[in-house]
Enzyme design. Structure first.
Site, PDB file in Angstrom:
ATOM      1  N   PRO A   1      18.066  -0.095  19.882  1.00 59.32           N
ATOM      2  CA  PRO A   1      17.668  -1.408  19.365  1.00 59.32           C
ATOM      3  C   PRO A   1      16.428  -1.377  18.487  1.00 59.32           C
ATOM      4  O   PRO A   1      15.477  -0.651  18.761  1.00 59.32           O
ATOM      5  CB  PRO A   1      17.397  -2.223  20.638  1.00 59.32           C
TER       6      PRO A   1
ATOM      7  N   ARG B   1       9.555  -2.706  10.094  1.00 59.79           N
ATOM      8  CA  ARG B   1       9.022  -2.939  11.432  1.00 59.79           C
ATOM      9  C   ARG B   1       7.758  -2.103  11.675  1.00 59.79           C
ATOM     10  O   ARG B   1       7.816  -0.872  11.670  1.00 59.79           O
ATOM     11  CB  ARG B   1      10.105  -2.510  12.435  1.00 59.79           C
TER      12      ARG B   1
ATOM     13  N   GLU C   1      15.761  13.683  23.977  1.00 59.66           N
ATOM     14  CA  GLU C   1      15.162  12.338  23.866  1.00 59.66           C
ATOM     15  C   GLU C   1      14.134  12.369  22.733  1.00 59.66           C
ATOM     16  O   GLU C   1      13.350  13.311  22.631  1.00 59.66           O
ATOM     17  CB  GLU C   1      14.466  11.988  25.190  1.00 59.66           C
TER      18      GLU C   1
ATOM     19  N   TYR D   1       5.633   3.079  13.017  1.00 68.33           N
ATOM     20  CA  TYR D   1       6.928   3.760  12.858  1.00 68.33           C
ATOM     21  C   TYR D   1       7.141   4.382  11.475  1.00 68.33           C
ATOM     22  O   TYR D   1       8.163   5.027  11.252  1.00 68.33           O
ATOM     23  CB  TYR D   1       8.058   2.776  13.170  1.00 68.33           C
TER      24      TYR D   1
END
Ligand code: DQA
Length: 147
Positions: free
Chosen positions: A13, A21, A101, A26
């Site tokens: 998401p 964003r 991950e 990021y």
């Protein structure tokens, strides 16, 4: 493509909002930039990379289930579901596909609720804090795992 190991790069998401964003956290690159870089880097490593993104937990679960027997590895940025989802780690256990991950940001340098991951105990390894470069690092690591 024939004979190449298949790797699924899965983004959760809000990662479709990359570029707009919180760029200070990021970066300014878009998800399309990351996906193009993954395809290029995967090709150089001899991996057939498929990229997918969803804002929906159930859709991510379905794609992880579908990876069983069809994908050799998964690179997963589950976004906020990292910290909340039980269904995603359950799907990863059921899929029996090795996964890495990944987080763009260093989640340990951020709010405490980001320090816990339900995925980490199941992951082959964790990459965080290297921004978009983390995806190339993850593919490098996945290529070695699958070798
Ligand atoms: C993230 C970190 C998560 O805590 C956050 O909810 C995200 C992105 C990252 O890539 O740094 O959506 O996974």
């Amino acid at each position: 493509m024939a004979g190449q190991k298949k790797v699924l790069v899965l983004n959760g998401p809000n990662l479709n909002m990359l570029g707009m964003r919180e760029p200070a956290i990021y970066g300014s690159g878009t998800l399309a930039d990351i996906e193009a870089a993954c395809a290029r880097h995967g090709e150089a490593l001899g991996l057939a990379v498929t990229c997918r993104q969803s804002n929906h937990e159930g859709e991510l679960v379905t794609w992880i289930q579908e990876a069983r027997g069809s994908q050799a590895g998964i690179v997963l940025n589950a976004g906020a579901y990292t910290h909340t989802s039980i269904a995603i780690p359950d799907a990863l256990t059921a899929a029996e596909v090795p996964f890495i991950e990944l987080h763009l940001s260093n989640v340990f340098a951020r709010e405490e609720f980001r320090h816990h991951s339900w995925l980490s105990p199941l992951a082959k390894g964790i990459i965080c804090g290297f921004g978009a470069k983390g995806y190339s690092l993850a593919l490098d690591a996945m290529a070695e795992i699958l070798d």
